[in-house]
Structures are given as structure tokens and as C-alpha cells.
Motif scaffolding. Structure first.
Motif, PDB file in Angstrom:
ATOM      1  N   TYR A   1     -12.148  10.242 -11.266  1.00  0.00           N
ATOM      2  CA  TYR A   1     -10.851   9.590 -11.094  1.00  0.00           C
ATOM      3  C   TYR A   1     -10.451   9.496  -9.625  1.00  0.00           C
ATOM      4  N   PHE A   2     -11.065  10.320  -8.787  1.00  0.00           N
ATOM      5  CA  PHE A   2     -10.628  10.411  -7.400  1.00  0.00           C
ATOM      6  C   PHE A   2     -11.756  10.123  -6.407  1.00  0.00           C
ATOM      7  N   GLU A   3     -12.844   9.572  -6.856  1.00  0.00           N
ATOM      8  CA  GLU A   3     -13.946   9.254  -5.949  1.00  0.00           C
ATOM      9  C   GLU A   3     -14.787   8.128  -6.530  1.00  0.00           C
ATOM     10  N   GLY A   4     -15.583   7.513  -5.682  1.00  0.00           N
ATOM     11  CA  GLY A   4     -16.500   6.467  -6.126  1.00  0.00           C
ATOM     12  C   GLY A   4     -15.802   5.170  -6.509  1.00  0.00           C
ATOM     13  N   TRP A   5     -16.575   4.300  -7.155  1.00  0.00           N
ATOM     14  CA  TRP A   5     -16.074   2.985  -7.529  1.00  0.00           C
ATOM     15  C   TRP A   5     -14.986   3.044  -8.591  1.00  0.00           C
ATOM     16  N   GLY A   6     -15.020   4.093  -9.417  1.00  0.00           N
ATOM     17  CA  GLY A   6     -13.966   4.236 -10.409  1.00  0.00           C
ATOM     18  C   GLY A   6     -12.605   4.372  -9.748  1.00  0.00           C
ATOM     19  N   PHE A   7     -12.555   5.177  -8.679  1.00  0.00           N
ATOM     20  CA  PHE A   7     -11.312   5.344  -7.947  1.00  0.00           C
ATOM     21  C   PHE A   7     -10.900   4.048  -7.255  1.00  0.00           C
TER      22      PHE A   7
ATOM     23  N   GLN B   1       0.833  -1.208   0.000  1.00  0.00           N
ATOM     24  CA  GLN B   1       0.000   0.000   0.000  1.00  0.00           C
ATOM     25  C   GLN B   1       0.867   1.257   0.000  1.00  0.00           C
ATOM     26  N   ILE B   2       2.026   1.180   0.644  1.00  0.00           N
ATOM     27  CA  ILE B   2       2.890   2.366   0.770  1.00  0.00           C
ATOM     28  C   ILE B   2       3.430   2.808  -0.593  1.00  0.00           C
ATOM     29  N   PRO B   3       4.122   1.927  -1.333  1.00  0.00           N
ATOM     30  CA  PRO B   3       4.570   2.359  -2.669  1.00  0.00           C
ATOM     31  C   PRO B   3       3.424   2.618  -3.630  1.00  0.00           C
ATOM     32  N   THR B   4       2.304   1.893  -3.458  1.00  0.00           N
ATOM     33  CA  THR B   4       1.155   2.132  -4.335  1.00  0.00           C
ATOM     34  C   THR B   4       0.622   3.544  -4.144  1.00  0.00           C
ATOM     35  N   PHE B   5       0.501   3.974  -2.886  1.00  0.00           N
ATOM     36  CA  PHE B   5       0.036   5.329  -2.615  1.00  0.00           C
ATOM     37  C   PHE B   5       1.006   6.353  -3.191  1.00  0.00           C
ATOM     38  N   ALA B   6       2.313   6.064  -3.076  1.00  0.00           N
ATOM     39  CA  ALA B   6       3.319   6.981  -3.623  1.00  0.00           C
ATOM     40  C   ALA B   6       3.182   7.101  -5.139  1.00  0.00           C
ATOM     41  N   VAL B   7       2.981   5.970  -5.810  1.00  0.00           N
ATOM     42  CA  VAL B   7       2.803   5.982  -7.266  1.00  0.00           C
ATOM     43  C   VAL B   7       1.529   6.736  -7.637  1.00  0.00           C
ATOM     44  N   PHE B   8       0.445   6.481  -6.896  1.00  0.00           N
ATOM     45  CA  PHE B   8      -0.819   7.164  -7.178  1.00  0.00           C
ATOM     46  C   PHE B   8      -0.677   8.682  -6.976  1.00  0.00           C
ATOM     47  N   TYR B   9       0.041   9.057  -5.935  1.00  0.00           N
ATOM     48  CA  TYR B   9       0.240  10.483  -5.670  1.00  0.00           C
ATOM     49  C   TYR B   9       1.013  11.146  -6.810  1.00  0.00           C
ATOM     50  N   ILE B  10       2.042  10.462  -7.292  1.00  0.00           N
ATOM     51  CA  ILE B  10       2.821  10.999  -8.411  1.00  0.00           C
ATOM     52  C   ILE B  10       1.965  11.115  -9.667  1.00  0.00           C
ATOM     53  N   LEU B  11       1.158  10.077  -9.932  1.00  0.00           N
ATOM     54  CA  LEU B  11       0.272  10.124 -11.099  1.00  0.00           C
ATOM     55  C   LEU B  11      -0.753  11.253 -10.961  1.00  0.00           C
ATOM     56  N   SER B  12      -1.233  11.491  -9.726  1.00  0.00           N
ATOM     57  CA  SER B  12      -2.184  12.588  -9.500  1.00  0.00           C
ATOM     58  C   SER B  12      -1.533  13.930  -9.782  1.00  0.00           C
ATOM     59  N   LEU B  13      -0.279  14.085  -9.348  1.00  0.00           N
ATOM     60  CA  LEU B  13       0.433  15.339  -9.619  1.00  0.00           C
ATOM     61  C   LEU B  13       0.636  15.547 -11.113  1.00  0.00           C
ATOM     62  N   LEU B  14       0.993  14.474 -11.812  1.00  0.00           N
ATOM     63  CA  LEU B  14       1.183  14.582 -13.257  1.00  0.00           C
ATOM     64  C   LEU B  14      -0.134  14.921 -13.956  1.00  0.00           C
ATOM     65  N   TYR B  15      -1.225  14.340 -13.462  1.00  0.00           N
ATOM     66  CA  TYR B  15      -2.534  14.638 -14.042  1.00  0.00           C
ATOM     67  C   TYR B  15      -2.899  16.107 -13.804  1.00  0.00           C
ATOM     68  N   GLY B  16      -2.667  16.576 -12.571  1.00  0.00           N
ATOM     69  CA  GLY B  16      -2.947  17.981 -12.271  1.00  0.00           C
ATOM     70  C   GLY B  16      -2.074  18.910 -13.097  1.00  0.00           C
ATOM     71  N   PHE B  17      -0.823  18.505 -13.319  1.00  0.00           N
ATOM     72  CA  PHE B  17       0.077  19.295 -14.159  1.00  0.00           C
ATOM     73  C   PHE B  17      -0.448  19.353 -15.587  1.00  0.00           C
ATOM     74  N   GLY B  18      -0.939  18.222 -16.087  1.00  0.00           N
ATOM     75  CA  GLY B  18      -1.487  18.183 -17.440  1.00  0.00           C
ATOM     76  C   GLY B  18      -2.744  19.023 -17.572  1.00  0.00           C
ATOM     77  N   VAL B  19      -3.594  18.999 -16.518  1.00  0.00           N
ATOM     78  CA  VAL B  19      -4.822  19.809 -16.543  1.00  0.00           C
ATOM     79  C   VAL B  19      -4.483  21.289 -16.614  1.00  0.00           C
ATOM     80  N   GLY B  20      -3.501  21.703 -15.787  1.00  0.00           N
ATOM     81  CA  GLY B  20      -3.147  23.123 -15.752  1.00  0.00           C
ATOM     82  C   GLY B  20      -2.371  23.590 -16.962  1.00  0.00           C
ATOM     83  N   LEU B  21      -1.490  22.732 -17.475  1.00  0.00           N
ATOM     84  CA  LEU B  21      -0.611  23.165 -18.563  1.00  0.00           C
ATOM     85  C   LEU B  21      -1.210  22.939 -19.944  1.00  0.00           C
ATOM     86  N   PHE B  22      -1.864  21.787 -20.117  1.00  0.00           N
ATOM     87  CA  PHE B  22      -2.377  21.444 -21.440  1.00  0.00           C
ATOM     88  C   PHE B  22      -3.893  21.567 -21.561  1.00  0.00           C
TER      89      PHE B  22
END
Length: 209
Positions: A77-83, A48-69
Motif C-alpha cells: 500500500y505504501f510502495e511500488g506501483w500499487g502506491f 498535491q497538498i490536500p491530496t497528501f493530507a488526505v493520504f496521510y489521514i487515511l494512512s493514520l486510520l489504516y495504522g489505527f485499524g492495524v493496531g486496534l483491530f
């Protein structure tokens, strides 16, 4: 020239397996069903520890893509059964890669080391990463049932029976793997059992939130 044979010592400082077993898969007198069960699940929950770290990094990259592109932002992506499903699949992938890497490099994992288990090839060497990856995939599918409710229970029962009757399970036979095991102190059992129980309780609690 004098040669000395130095026994392999696991990370906790004990020699794994002074006894031998005729099946070739163990160097202990018992299949150690519960030790293997706890070792596997301790590893999975620690993942769970490295998984959370990977998810956090992917979330940052997604937020970067939303803001930049100007990518469209999706709350799903961050709530409900999809998450839940996405995070679960990510954990399976991270666990698959990390366990395979640890076994190929160190011959064990934190959970296996805790329970005095070491995985080697037929001649006692380290497994290639590709072999270790296939072995981990087979254990996740046939042993853990991909961690799916009911399916996981069924696969656990089937493999525990095979281990008890035959002395090995499906993925033990892959490339003639052998398991070296040693005595496990009471404090190791206590840590493994308490850790497993804690994570199961946390999982159950989170499912009702």
C-alpha cells in the motif's frame, strides 16, 4: 432610489473583461488557450497538498485499524506501483471534488484566479455543485486525458485546436457556461509558468527514484 452597477472584481483586484465576444463564452477578444492551460495545471499540481493530507489521514486510520483491530499490514500500500496508482487515483478524485467546489462557490480556482479567469452560468451566476462537478469531470476526461501520458497530449492538442477555431471547448457548451476573463499582468504569467515548470521537473525526477 438610486441603483449602482458595481462590476465584478476578481481576487486580484482587476475587472474581468471589459471587452465582449460574440460567442457568449468569453468576455475577452481572445480564447486565451495558454492562460486556460496554465490555470488548469497549476490547480492540479496545487492539489498535491490536500491530496497528501488526505493520504496521510487515511494512512493514520489504516495504522489505527492495524493496531486496534488486527488488520493485516500490507507494505504494497505504501510502495511500488500499487502506491503510485493508488495515490494518482486519489489525487484525481480530490481534484475533481475541490475544483467543482471552488467553482460552485467562488466562480474560480487559485489557478484560474491567477490567470484572470472566472466561470459562470449562462446568466452570470454561480454554478450548482452538481453542474460544476460534471463540468470538471468532462474537462478532466476530454481536456486533460485523465493526466495519462500520450492520451493527455492528444486531448490537449484536440481541445486547443477546438478553442482556437471555435472559441470554445466541449465542456464550455455544457449548460451554456461563460468564461469571464481580464488582463493578466506579466508577474502572473511568470508565476504560472515557473510553477508549472517546477512541478513538471519534480514529477520527472520522482519517476526515476
Amino acid at each position: 432610489m438610486t441603483s449602482t452597477n458595481v462590476p465584478d472584481i476578481d481576487v486580484f483586484g482587476e475587472e474581468p473583461g471589459a471587452k465582449s465576444r460574440t460567442s457568449g463564452y468569453y468576455t475577452d477578444s481572445e480564447p486565451r488557450i495558454w492562460a486556460r492551460f496554465l490555470g488548469k495545471w497549476v490547480d492540479f499540481y496545487l492539489c498535491q497538498i490536500p491530496t497528501f493530507a488526505v493520504f496521510y489521514i487515511l494512512s493514520l486510520l489504516y495504522g489505527f485499524g492495524v493496531g486496534l483491530f488486527g488488520w493485516p499490514y500490507e507494505d504494497a500500500y505504501f510502495e511500488g506501483w500499487g502506491f503510485v496508482i493508488g495515490y494518482f487515483v486519489l489525487q484525481l478524485l480530490v481534484f475533481l471534488l475541490l475544483e467543482a467546489f471552488c467553482i460552485s462557490q467562488f466562480r474560480n480556482t487559485p489557478g484560474k484566479a491567477l490567470m484572470g479567469i472566472r466561470v459562470r452560468n449562462a446568466i452570470g451566476g454561480r454554478l450548482p455543485f452538481s453542474t460544476s462537478l460534471k463540468r470538471t469531470g468532462m474537462s478532466m476526461l476530454a481536456g486533460m486525458g485523465l493526466c495519462l501520458p500520450l492520451i493527455s497530449l492528444l486531448t490537449h492538442i484536440m481541445q486547443a485546436r477546438a478553442l482556437s477555431e471555435d472559441g470554445f471547448v466541449l465542456w464550455d457548451k455544457y449548460d451554456g457556461l461563460q468564461y469571464q476573463t481580464g488582463p493578466v499582468a506579466a508577474w502572473r504569467w511568470a508565476i504560472a509558468i515557473l510553477g508549472y515548470a517546477f512541478f513538471r521537473i519534480v514529477d520527472a525526477a520522482l519517476s526515476y527514484l
